[in-house]
Design an enzyme around this catalytic site. Structure first.
Site, short mmCIF file in Angstrom:
data_model
loop_
_atom_site.label_atom_id
_atom_site.label_comp_id
_atom_site.label_asym_id
_atom_site.label_seq_id
_atom_site.Cartn_x
_atom_site.Cartn_y
_atom_site.Cartn_z
N CYS A 256 41.45 50.95 40.08
CA CYS A 256 41.95 51.51 38.84
C CYS A 256 43.44 51.26 38.78
O CYS A 256 44.05 50.83 39.75
CB CYS A 256 41.73 53.03 38.82
SG CYS A 256 40.02 53.49 39.14
N ARG B 63 43.52 45.84 35.93
CA ARG B 63 43.01 46.52 37.12
C ARG B 63 41.75 47.31 36.84
O ARG B 63 41.13 47.84 37.77
CB ARG B 63 44.08 47.47 37.67
CG ARG B 63 45.33 46.77 38.12
CD ARG B 63 46.35 47.78 38.63
NE ARG B 63 45.89 48.44 39.82
CZ ARG B 63 46.19 48.04 41.06
NH1 ARG B 63 46.91 46.98 41.24
NH2 ARG B 63 45.74 48.71 42.09
N TRP C 45 38.14 51.52 36.58
CA TRP C 45 37.06 50.59 36.87
C TRP C 45 36.10 51.41 37.72
O TRP C 45 36.43 51.82 38.83
CB TRP C 45 37.60 49.38 37.62
CG TRP C 45 36.59 48.31 37.84
CD1 TRP C 45 35.99 47.51 36.91
CD2 TRP C 45 36.06 47.89 39.11
NE1 TRP C 45 35.13 46.64 37.51
CE2 TRP C 45 35.15 46.85 38.85
CE3 TRP C 45 36.25 48.31 40.43
CZ2 TRP C 45 34.43 46.22 39.87
CZ3 TRP C 45 35.55 47.68 41.43
CH2 TRP C 45 34.65 46.63 41.14
N ASN D 204 43.58 56.50 42.12
CA ASN D 204 43.04 55.17 42.39
C ASN D 204 42.58 55.18 43.84
O ASN D 204 43.35 55.57 44.72
CB ASN D 204 44.12 54.11 42.18
CG ASN D 204 43.66 52.73 42.64
OD1 ASN D 204 42.48 52.43 42.62
ND2 ASN D 204 44.62 51.90 43.04
N GLY D 205 41.33 54.79 44.07
CA GLY D 205 40.82 54.78 45.44
C GLY D 205 39.50 55.53 45.51
O GLY D 205 38.83 55.71 44.50
N GLU E 52 33.99 27.14 44.15
CA GLU E 52 34.98 27.77 43.27
C GLU E 52 34.66 27.49 41.80
O GLU E 52 34.76 28.37 40.95
CB GLU E 52 36.39 27.28 43.64
CG GLU E 52 37.50 27.61 42.64
CD GLU E 52 37.73 29.10 42.41
OE1 GLU E 52 37.15 29.92 43.14
OE2 GLU E 52 38.47 29.43 41.46
N LYS F 296 33.99 30.35 38.99
CA LYS F 296 34.80 30.48 37.78
C LYS F 296 33.89 30.58 36.56
O LYS F 296 34.06 31.42 35.70
CB LYS F 296 35.70 29.24 37.68
CG LYS F 296 37.07 29.40 37.17
CD LYS F 296 37.92 30.49 37.76
CE LYS F 296 37.74 30.84 39.19
NZ LYS F 296 38.41 31.95 39.73
N GLU G 201 31.86 33.88 36.46
CA GLU G 201 32.73 35.03 36.22
C GLU G 201 33.01 35.23 34.74
O GLU G 201 33.02 36.35 34.25
CB GLU G 201 34.11 34.81 36.88
CG GLU G 201 34.20 35.18 38.32
CD GLU G 201 35.62 35.01 38.85
OE1 GLU G 201 36.11 35.94 39.48
OE2 GLU G 201 36.25 33.94 38.62
N HIS H 77 17.22 20.30 49.86
CA HIS H 77 16.58 21.28 50.74
C HIS H 77 16.22 22.56 49.99
O HIS H 77 16.03 23.60 50.60
CB HIS H 77 17.49 21.60 51.93
CG HIS H 77 17.73 20.40 52.80
ND1 HIS H 77 16.74 19.80 53.55
CD2 HIS H 77 18.84 19.66 53.00
CE1 HIS H 77 17.24 18.77 54.18
NE2 HIS H 77 18.52 18.65 53.87
N LYS I 136 40.82 42.67 38.62
CA LYS I 136 41.68 41.63 39.20
C LYS I 136 41.82 41.78 40.71
O LYS I 136 41.47 40.90 41.46
CB LYS I 136 43.05 41.69 38.55
CG LYS I 136 44.05 40.68 39.10
CD LYS I 136 43.65 39.28 38.72
CE LYS I 136 44.60 38.25 39.29
NZ LYS I 136 44.06 36.90 39.15
#
Lengths: 399, 600
Positions: free
Chosen positions: B2, B27, B72, B98-99, B477, B481, B484, B500, B595
């Site tokens: 958060c 955040r 969040w 936050n936490g 990556e 991307k 996401e 395979h 983020k």
């Protein structure tokens, strides 16, 4: 005249085709002069004149401009963007900014270096008089290349674009204006396209002149333009001479440099450029970000764009090396008088070595004859002597 | 995960706090709220983005003390009730947090005589503080006593009705103080108040901060201590959007500039040397048996890229571990193991936890991060900064490029000091690094063709990214991307693995994006390309040799040795961006993601 806050509109949508290959990937206003785009000199002048709301009219390759200027916080001003999707002339460009403008506006070209004084004086004159338009004028030794202004009793009576034959006066339009927004946008509305299909701001001035008066403001300060590739060298030289870039000059020569290169005080190295041992960087030279000058290189009066690399022992005079171009070891650009043909017109610049387009790659030991234009991403094999025009993406092999 | 902000000063708190929340929104953005303090507290909160909160806020108020939160969700879904700030029954104490409070269930039981209105772990905190106040403690002592009962990681900011101070405690979650002319700020990170000041104080774990009209007082173990005020060198402007529709696209275009900063002053191509201001003695590196890279998400894929370079150029055994899976195995010699943590924010909880595990085991630790003053820089033996500048888009772009470039510098440094890398080979690697900004610019100049490709293939069923060696890291990556930000099914595979299993998924409606450049063994991957073409899958290839082969779309990559796959990644970034943009996705704030992830 108006109490409302003024907005500066800077026209920066143009391509600058005469400056190819350097305008293949960037608009003309983003050509670097002493490590700073032309457009930034205009922005700096506007900001120094106390204007804090700017609109940049962008179009061709606009990402380059937006990435550089962002929201304008770096200049402590607010920068907005108006997009001109098709380049249909300067009046059309200005019209694109209409929706974000509320109140009086200053209008400037994004590719001509001027002093803050002209912005201040045009703005002051506009605020004091009741006229809907103010424009800066200046004396020119070659008036017929510009918009020639005729004055009577310090009032403008006529503006003629590039007159043929004898010029009616020595005074020209300096391209810095202040307008009442309704007046200029109404004038633009009445325009019909010129023979080339474009709508020009100078035609809108004629409309304004017919309706009322345009107040002239005399300006004879700095007024530098890059019309041709070789002008970049002259303009760079002028800027370096005035040494206004000194504020953030930094010389970075990489870790543990054994032999210090020699760098003229009238040269500019960006902070992230590197220079090898025993290199000599002469007067009038600018080395851009992350460019690398190898050992024993001699460079005089040349502009090295960002990310370019000059191999060991190369000798470059009077030339422009585009972004990310590679110049091989011991390549030589001797410079001299030359004939350069651009769009079918022959020019005879003096002291012009040549241009390496962005991403061009020139092998070791190549000799580049004076006035050579090497295209974007062109390749020249080692040891060859080249001259004239080398097209974009072309490869020149031995023989 | 958060974002929190607090302000006490001369200005109207409401506008200061909401502006800060807008900057912190990366955040977390599933709910937001503010509490304004005076003799009484006024709380506004709402599920949704900060914009949704703004709708219920008054135009202006007279309060000059306020706290705010953007959430969040971890405990309880995003609802109005679960949004912060949380208060006690009487509305006398308001808290943003936050936490995670790990013992909140026990605490809730202990407070069973009080009425809870949310499902969050946070709500126990205002109730605890109120209970301490009821017991006669001073506000400061009440906050301290309440915090002493909390287990877990947290940063909290507290405002109390009728008390003209803000109280804050940090334990394991970030909290930074900003000192400005117009007052004092608290924030989860500096972007909360960067518009007002660059003078900051970093709190240590366990610090109790009290902000009143005279400024900041910090209590450590009950004692008032002097704390340092530091000057940030980040510009607020660097974190704004400037004419771009999305931060992500802006940040993709900032890569040449970011990369120039990354390598600036660090490489000597003429002599094949690297200057990184870190303490890694030659004797230590010579005795080194293993490098362990620990990271999450995009940083993990940057580490996968780097691991290949460490093995091939520095001749050192290198493992890459997802930080949340990290353990220090007993069969390793901690003295001969270098653990490198890669994290953009420097606050990633999983990575912090891993690096603490490594440090406890006695290994030497190194952080590769973008964030000055971040928690990780205080936990490790040495830090190398990637210098990419602030990154706001949740999908990491420029920091991936700068992480790989920074790690490659580290590879050359280690390789040279270990005597494994010749100066000639080092020069060629450094030449490639120096060429990165110019090469990346060439890809950006071709954005139009990437857009056309995105238009052609956006509506496909799924997307597969394949490549070998360095191309494998970029394939992983590239797929991350895309998934996401476009929410499409995208997966990256080592090219040889297709047959395979994953080949069963390949159809004419699943484009395959292949890395066919130097550093990615294109000659070995081409047969895999033929395999998918035989199943009618369209192939989009990034190639260094454009004459190579019949592909549906060919993206040329300039000659750049081991950095060619990294340059390819810029095509994949632009492709992901345009596919997502064509679908109208919330590119800078993809659903369910944040983020920097400061929860484990």
């Amino acid at each position: 005249m108006s109490e409302q806050e003024v907005t500066a509109v800077i026209l920066a949508a143009g391509e600058g085709r005469r400056l190819a290959p350097l305008t293949n990937r960037r608009p003309k206003p983003m050509l670097p002069v002493a490590n700073k785009p032309l457009l930034e000199y205009v922005v700096d002048a506007v900001v120094a004149a106390g204007i804090d709301r700017l609109v940049l009219v962008v179009g061709y390759q606009r990402d380059r401009i937006q990435t550089h200027f962002g929201d304008g916080d770096e200049w402590n001003v607010e920068i907005q963007y108006a997009v001109q999707k098709k380049q249909l002339g300067t009046a059309h460009a200005l019209e694109q900014a209409k929706s974000v403008i509320d109140g009086p506006l200053l209008v400037l070209n994004g590719d001509r270096i001027i002093d803050p004084t002209v912005v201040e004086e045009v703005h002051a004159e506009f605020t004091e008089t009741a006229d809907p338009a103010v424009m800066a004028i200046r004396r020119s030794s070659d008036p017929s290349s510009y918009g020639v202004v005729t004055l009577e009793d310090r009032a403008i009576t006529d503006i003629v674009e590039k007159p043929v034959g004898d010029s009616p006066s020595q005074l020209i339009n300096a391209g810095v204006y202040a307008f009442e927004s309704e007046a200029i946008f109404d004038a633009i509305d009445t325009l019909s396209p010129g023979p080339d299909g474009e709508y020009q701001l100078t035609d809108a001035l004629t409309v304004l002149l017919a309706d009322g008066s345009i107040t002239p403001v005399r300006y004879d300060g700095r007024w530098l333009d890059v019309s041709h590739l070789w002008d970049l060298l002259t303009v760079t030289g002028r800027i370096l001479d005035s040494s206004e870039t000194a504020d953030d000059t930094g010389v970075s020569t990489g870790p543990e440099q054994p032999t210090t290169p020699i760098i003229n005080e009238n040269a500019y190295l960006s902070e992230t450029a590197t220079v090898g041992a025993n290199a000599v960087i002469g007067r009038g030279t600018v080395v851009g970000e992350n460019a690398h000058i190898g050992p024993n290189v001699t460079i005089e009066r040349s502009v090295i764009f960002p990310d370019a690399r000059i191999g060991a022992g190369a000798v470059l005079r009077d030339c422009i090396v585009g972004a990310n171009a590679r110049v091989g070891d011991n390549a030589t650009v001797p410079s001299g008088d030359s004939t350069v043909v651009i769009d079918g017109t022959a020019y005879h610049p003096t002291g012009f070595g040549g241009v390496f387009g962005d991403n061009a790659s020139v092998g070791g030991g190549v000799t580049v004859e004076p006035g050579t234009l090497i295209g974007d991403t062109a390749t020249v094999a080692p040891g060859v002597t080249v001259g004239g025009l080398i097209a974009d993406f072309e490869t020149v092999r031995r023989g | 995960m958060c974002g929190i902000i607090g302000y006490l000063g001369d200005d109207e708190a409401l506008s200061v706090v909401t502006a800060g929340l807008a900057n912190l929104e990366y955040r977390g953005y599933d709910s937001a709220g503010v509490a304004l303090g005076d003799t009484e507290l006024t709380v506004y909160k709402r599920a949704g983005e900060v914009d949704a909160l703004t709708e219920i806020l008054p135009e202006s108020t007279s309060h000059t003390r306020g706290i705010g939160h953007t959430r969040w969700s971890t405990h309880g879904p995003p609802t109005d009730a679960n949004a912060h700030p949380h208060t006690d029954e009487a509305g006398r104490v308001a808290v943003v947090h936050n936490g995670i409070i790990e013992n909140y269930e026990q605490l809730r039981e202990r407070l069973s005589d009080r009425t809870f209105t949310s499902e969050t772990d946070t709500e126990v905190i205002p109730h605890l503080i109120a209970a301490e106040l009821d017991a006669g403690k001073s506000p400061k002592e009440a906050v301290k006593a309440a915090a002493a009962q909390l287990e877990g990681s947290y940063a909290i900011v507290v405002t109390i009705a009728g008390v003209d101070s803000l109280f804050a405690i940090r334990e394991g979650s970030p909290l930074i103080i900003g000192h400005a002319e117009n007052g004092t700020f608290l924030g989860s990170d500096v972007t909360a108040f960067l518009d007002h000041t660059q003078q900051v104080t970093y709190l240590a774990d366990g610090d109790l901060a009290v902000i009143d009209r005279d400024g900041l007082s910090v209590y450590r173990n009950g004692e008032l201590v002097d704390v340092a005020v530091e000057e940030l060198d980040w510009e607020a402007d660097a974190a704004e959007k400037g004419g771009y529709d999305h931060y992500m696209r802006k940040e993709i275009h900032e890569q040449p500039r970011a990369l120039r900063q990354t390598i600036s002053g660090r490489l000597d191509t003429d002599r094949g040397r690297v200057a990184l201001d870190i303490d890694l003695p030659t004797e230590y590196l010579e005795s080194l048996e293993e490098i362990q890279l620990v990271a999450c998400g995009t940083s993990y894929y940057a580490s996968v890229y780097a691991a290949d370079l460490f093995e091939s150029l520095a001749d050192v055994r290198t493992t890459v571990e997802v930080a949340s899976e990290y353990e220090f195995s007993t069969n390793r010699d901690p003295w001969r193991t270098l653990v490198v943590a890669v994290t953009q924010s420097g606050e990633t909880a999983d990575t912090l936890s891993a690096i603490r595990t490594a440090a406890r085991a006695g290994a030497r630790t190194l952080a590769v991060t973008n964030t000055l003053g971040s928690t990780i820089t205080r936990e490790v033996d040495d830090t190398v900064f990637i210098r990419a500048g602030p990154e706001i888009g949740v999908a990491a772009t420029k920091t991936f490029a700068s992480q790989v470039a920074t790690l490659a510098l580290l590879v050359v440094l280690v390789g040279r000091k270990r005597g494994a890398l010749s100066s000639e080979r080092a020069t060629s690697v450094l030449d490639s690094l120096r060429g990165l900004p110019g090469a990346v610019q060439q890809i950006l100049d071709r954005e139009d063709t990437v857009l056309e490709t995105a238009e052609t293939y956006a509506d496909s069923d799924a997307f597969f990214f394949i490549g070998r060696r360095l191309g494998r890291a970029v394939s992983l990556e590239g797929a991350l991307k895309l998934k996401e930000i476009s929410y499409d099914h995208a997966e990256g595979f080592p090219a040889g693995e297709l047959k395979h299993g994953p080949l069963a998924l390949v159809t004419e409606n699943t484009p395959v994006l292949a890395v066919l450049t130097d550093g990615a063994r294109p000659e070995a991957t081409l047969p895999n390309v033929r395999e998918v073409q035989a199943r009618d899958a369209p192939v989009i290839g990034a190639v260094s040799d454009t004459e190579a082969s019949a592909l549906d779309v060919t993206f040329p990559v300039p000659d750049l040795g081991v950095m060619e796959p990294l340059v390819t990644n810029v095509y994949w970034q632009l492709f992901a961006y345009h596919v997502a943009n064509l679908k109208g996705r919330s590119i800078d704030k993809p659903r369910n993601l944040a983020k920097s992830v400061t929860v484990e």
